[in-house]
Design a protein around this motif. Structure first.
Motif, PDB file in Angstrom:
ATOM      1  N   LEU A 188       0.977  -1.281  -0.056  1.00  0.00           N
ATOM      2  CA  LEU A 188      -0.046  -0.107   0.066  1.00  0.00           C
ATOM      3  C   LEU A 188       0.976   1.418  -0.021  1.00  0.00           C
ATOM      4  O   LEU A 188       0.663   2.127  -0.811  1.00  0.00           O
ATOM      5  CB  LEU A 188      -0.936  -0.160   1.378  1.00  0.00           C
ATOM      6  N   HIS A 209     -12.544  -1.154  -0.414  1.00  0.00           N
ATOM      7  CA  HIS A 209     -12.251  -0.495   0.739  1.00  0.00           C
ATOM      8  C   HIS A 209     -11.486  -1.204   1.718  1.00  0.00           C
ATOM      9  O   HIS A 209     -10.648  -0.648   2.431  1.00  0.00           O
ATOM     10  CB  HIS A 209     -13.735  -0.197   1.257  1.00  0.00           C
ATOM     11  N   TYR A 246       0.727   4.221  -2.941  1.00  0.00           N
ATOM     12  CA  TYR A 246       0.364   5.681  -2.727  1.00  0.00           C
ATOM     13  C   TYR A 246       1.465   6.633  -3.213  1.00  0.00           C
ATOM     14  O   TYR A 246       1.256   7.631  -3.754  1.00  0.00           O
ATOM     15  CB  TYR A 246      -0.008   6.060  -1.331  1.00  0.00           C
ATOM     16  N   PRO A 294      -5.229   5.960  -6.769  1.00  0.00           N
ATOM     17  CA  PRO A 294      -5.077   5.249  -5.459  1.00  0.00           C
ATOM     18  C   PRO A 294      -5.933   6.032  -4.448  1.00  0.00           C
ATOM     19  O   PRO A 294      -6.651   5.423  -3.667  1.00  0.00           O
ATOM     20  CB  PRO A 294      -3.609   5.028  -5.408  1.00  0.00           C
ATOM     21  N   GLY A 295      -5.486   7.428  -4.369  1.00  0.00           N
ATOM     22  CA  GLY A 295      -6.179   8.215  -3.465  1.00  0.00           C
ATOM     23  C   GLY A 295      -7.768   8.084  -3.412  1.00  0.00           C
ATOM     24  O   GLY A 295      -8.626   7.803  -2.405  1.00  0.00           O
ATOM     25  N   GLU A 296      -8.351   8.224  -4.685  1.00  0.00           N
ATOM     26  CA  GLU A 296      -9.614   8.197  -5.221  1.00  0.00           C
ATOM     27  C   GLU A 296     -10.305   6.861  -4.618  1.00  0.00           C
ATOM     28  O   GLU A 296     -11.487   6.729  -4.039  1.00  0.00           O
ATOM     29  CB  GLU A 296      -9.861   8.474  -6.392  1.00  0.00           C
ATOM     30  N   ARG A 328      -9.273   4.739  -2.404  1.00  0.00           N
ATOM     31  CA  ARG A 328      -9.455   4.716  -0.962  1.00  0.00           C
ATOM     32  C   ARG A 328     -10.482   5.619  -0.364  1.00  0.00           C
ATOM     33  O   ARG A 328     -11.124   5.017   0.521  1.00  0.00           O
ATOM     34  CB  ARG A 328      -7.996   5.254  -0.503  1.00  0.00           C
ATOM     35  N   ASP A 329     -10.787   6.654  -0.938  1.00  0.00           N
ATOM     36  CA  ASP A 329     -11.764   7.520  -0.404  1.00  0.00           C
ATOM     37  C   ASP A 329     -13.224   7.367  -1.052  1.00  0.00           C
ATOM     38  O   ASP A 329     -14.288   7.352  -0.112  1.00  0.00           O
ATOM     39  CB  ASP A 329     -11.130   9.054  -0.409  1.00  0.00           C
ATOM     40  N   PHE A 339      -7.782  -1.029   0.679  1.00  0.00           N
ATOM     41  CA  PHE A 339      -7.078   0.265   0.925  1.00  0.00           C
ATOM     42  C   PHE A 339      -7.073   0.511   2.374  1.00  0.00           C
ATOM     43  O   PHE A 339      -6.255   1.359   2.620  1.00  0.00           O
ATOM     44  CB  PHE A 339      -7.577   1.114   0.098  1.00  0.00           C
ATOM     45  N   HIS A 340      -7.883   0.081   3.252  1.00  0.00           N
ATOM     46  CA  HIS A 340      -7.698   0.467   4.744  1.00  0.00           C
ATOM     47  C   HIS A 340      -7.341  -0.631   5.429  1.00  0.00           C
ATOM     48  O   HIS A 340      -7.379  -0.925   6.700  1.00  0.00           O
ATOM     49  CB  HIS A 340      -9.243   0.627   5.001  1.00  0.00           C
ATOM     50  N   ARG A 341      -6.695  -1.765   4.679  1.00  0.00           N
ATOM     51  CA  ARG A 341      -6.039  -2.910   5.545  1.00  0.00           C
ATOM     52  C   ARG A 341      -6.869  -3.752   6.563  1.00  0.00           C
ATOM     53  O   ARG A 341      -6.733  -3.717   7.459  1.00  0.00           O
ATOM     54  CB  ARG A 341      -4.812  -2.444   6.412  1.00  0.00           C
ATOM     55  N   ASP A 368     -14.309   4.758  -3.223  1.00  0.00           N
ATOM     56  CA  ASP A 368     -14.970   3.558  -4.007  1.00  0.00           C
ATOM     57  C   ASP A 368     -15.894   2.659  -2.984  1.00  0.00           C
ATOM     58  O   ASP A 368     -15.538   2.711  -1.739  1.00  0.00           O
ATOM     59  CB  ASP A 368     -13.881   2.370  -4.334  1.00  0.00           C
TER      60      ASP A 368
END
Lengths: 352, 253
Positions: free
Chosen positions: B202, B241, B206, B228-230, B232-233, B244-246, B235
């Motif tokens: 990850l 989700h 980023y 990637p940022g999009e 993460r925030d 990207f949030h582990r 999708d």
């Protein structure tokens, strides 16, 4: 692109790539004093190298586009002379020293290997449950059963060839029945055990070295060690044990076929089987069969052991496995002949 | 709009009857850092092997700079192969050659440069990845991170337009891994090299990625695509989700 010999001025074209540089490099080399780079639009790594090279050689470069100049910037601090390779003394003394230290290390490895193997083997003899019998049988099958055809053919043909070759000169003296003595004694005492051991060195000694060597390169040996499993017990003991058990059996089988080969030829030359058999029984004693068989046990241990040792000595990289495999076969054959000579002296002394 | 450097149309990847990717379509733009990501076993490495022509697609087409590598042969194929360089996961440097010789090898085969020129180009490539001082060392004499950087230098030997990197940060410590990310960005910015990276780290995604595609095992295709940022925030897909949030898949599901 054009180079003025007199003024040492090089005018570049729009493109400077590996193809152009190849032609320019040797022609221009150290004689450029000025480079006009204004027409230059695209430039690859080789082109950059050329510009850098003439620039460091003292030439002035004008008209270089900023985007190409930017590509050159990371190399501002690259030294002109290559970094020193790890120092290596190639004088006679250096080479002698390296060879001596290699022999010393090799000897030390062998002594350590023999010692560790002996201890492990004794421990396994006390508690046979430690031996990986399943592995042992699979290896014995690969080294033994799968070698039946090649070992048998080699021996059979050798017996036949010897009978053919010796029957002519012996016939001149009218003693061609003694071909049986010659073939039987040579095969039983020397050729059967040696040829079987050489076949084993080529087929199985090399395979052991390659297998263990690949495991070494892949860090599988390290994995065994850290799991608390000694490679000696896990890998070497089953292989040496398999060699120890399989070689004498193969030898007896090869002996039989070699003598049979001699018999076939003699029968084709018109001798009755019973005459040959009586000659064989009178010529061959128990000790002749014994010497060959005793040797074959030792050959089996040596060939399998040196195969494993070379495998464990493998360095890093793919080519190291090839080196180990070659060394396994060479050391195996060398040891067979060496030990055979020792046996010859012993058997001569005790008059077997 | 500039023509994309890699175009993939309806690619189906299969091992025998087992279909791993079904009708995947995407493209890679010139000069971007493109990351292929996804969970283990979703076909990331398989997709990359298709892109570089090691595996044949069961169906569909892959164009690199307009050329179809699977149907090219002879000189056409050789020219296509020169357009990209590949760094394999474990480096795949030749153990019997020094780092410098490893980088010189492709030049020896494909250019007529004189030896001293090849050596200088090799040293320049190695200095780009910060290994100038180690040019005379053998791969086994340098660390894993150095081997990967040397592998990148070798992949760049013929100045390819695209560099494929298979898990560049796998097995590296965070500091070395960050150094590698910086190297990727520098080469991307200074030399304009397009990067296609297979990764699931990850942090480095980023740091370097302009655009990512995320593959999925059950969907047999692309689950999400974008910056990637999009992803993460914004999708909404629970798996994206979670990735990207582990989080674990159960929490997400």
């Amino acid at each position: 692109m054009d180079f003025n010999q007199k003024t040492g001025c090089l005018k570049l074209g729009a493109r400077l790539d590996a193809g152009e540089v190849s032609a320019l490099w040797s022609a221009v080399g150290g004689r450029v004093r000025h480079v006009d780079a204004s027409p230059l639009e695209t430039c690859d790594g080789a082109g950059l190298a050329l510009i850098w090279y003439v620039q460091k050689g003292g030439a002035t470069v004008t008209g270089l586009r900023p985007e190409i100049a930017a590509l050159l910037r990371p190399f501002d601090h690259l030294p002109v002379d290559p970094a020193d390779a790890p120092p290596r003394d190639n004088s006679l003394f250096g080479q002698l020293g390296r060879a001596a230290s290699q022999i010393w290390n090799d000897t030390r490895d062998q002594v350590a290997f023999i010692g560790e193997f002996t201890v492990t083997a004794l421990r396994c003899a006390v508690s046979p449950g430690q031996v990986r019998w399943g592995d042992m049988w699979v290896i014995a099958q690969r080294a033994g059963v799968d070698a039946l055809i090649v070992a048998g053919m080699v021996s059979l043909l050798t017996g036949m060839i010897m009978a053919f070759q010796s029957s002519v000169p012996l016939k001149q003296f009218g003693v061609d029945i003694f071909v049986v003595n010659l073939v039987a004694l040579a095969i039983l005492r020397e050729l059967g055990p040696i040829m079987t051991a050489v076949v084993l060195a080529g087929r199985s000694g090399s395979a052991f070295a390659a297998e263990i060597g690949t495991m070494k390169v892949n860090e599988e040996i390290d994995a065994l060690v850290t799991m608390g499993i000694e490679p000696m017990r896990f890998l070497v003991v089953p292989r040496v044990l398999a060699g120890f058990l399989v070689t004498p059996v193969l030898t007896v089988y090869a002996n039989f076929l070699g003598v049979a080969g001699g018999f076939f030829v003699m029968m084709a030359l018109g001798f009755p089987f019973m005459a040959l058999w009586n000659q064989l029984v009178s010529a061959v004693g128990v000790t002749d069969v014994m010497t060959g068989t005793i040797k074959s046990f030792v050959f089996g241990i040596l060939v399998a052991g040196v195969g494993c040792l070379r495998g464990l000595q493998t360095g890093t990289g793919a080519s190291a496995v090839g080196v180990s495999t070659t060394r396994a076969v060479v050391s195996g054959i060398f040891l067979i002949v060496l030990v055979d000579a020792v046996f010859a002296a012993i058997f001569y002394t005790i008059q077997w | 709009m500039v023509k994309p450097i890699i175009e993939v149309f309806d690619l189906t990847a299969a091992y025998g009857d087992f279909v791993l990717l079904d009708k995947v379509t995407f493209d890679v733009r010139r000069g971007e850092v493109f990351v292929i990501l996804g969970g283990s076993g979703c076909g990331k490495s398989t997709l990359m092997k298709h892109l570089i022509g090691l595996l044949r697609p069961a169906a569909g087409r892959i164009l690199i700079d307009g050329g179809d590598i699977n149907n090219a042969s002879g000189q056409e194929r050789a020219d296509l192969l020169k357009k990209f360089g590949v760094m394999y996961q474990s480096g795949a440097l030749f153990g019997s050659l020094t780092l410098e010789e490893n980088v010189m090898l492709p030049m020896e085969e494909f250019t007529k440069l004189p030896p001293e020129a090849r050596r200088l180009v090799a040293r320049m490539k190695l200095s780009l990845v910060g290994l100038e001082r180690f040019s005379g060392h053998f791969p086994s004499e340098v660390s894993g991170g150095m081997q990967k950087r040397a592998a990148i230098a070798r992949a760049m030997a013929l100045d390819p337009e695209v560099l494929f990197l298979d898990e560049p940060s796998a097995g590296l410590d965070p500091v070395t891994s960050a150094g590698l990310d910086e190297l990727i960005l520098r080469l991307n910015k200074n030399l304009g090299v397009t990067f296609v990276i297979v990764s699931h780290e990850l942090a480095s995604i980023y740091a370097v990625a302009d655009r990512v595609i995320m593959l999925d095992q059950t969907k047999k295709g692309i689950l999400a695509e974008g910056a990637p940022g999009e992803l993460r925030d914004h999708d909404s897909n629970p798996f994206v989700h979670a990735f990207f949030h582990r989080e674990t898949a159960e929490v997400a599901g």
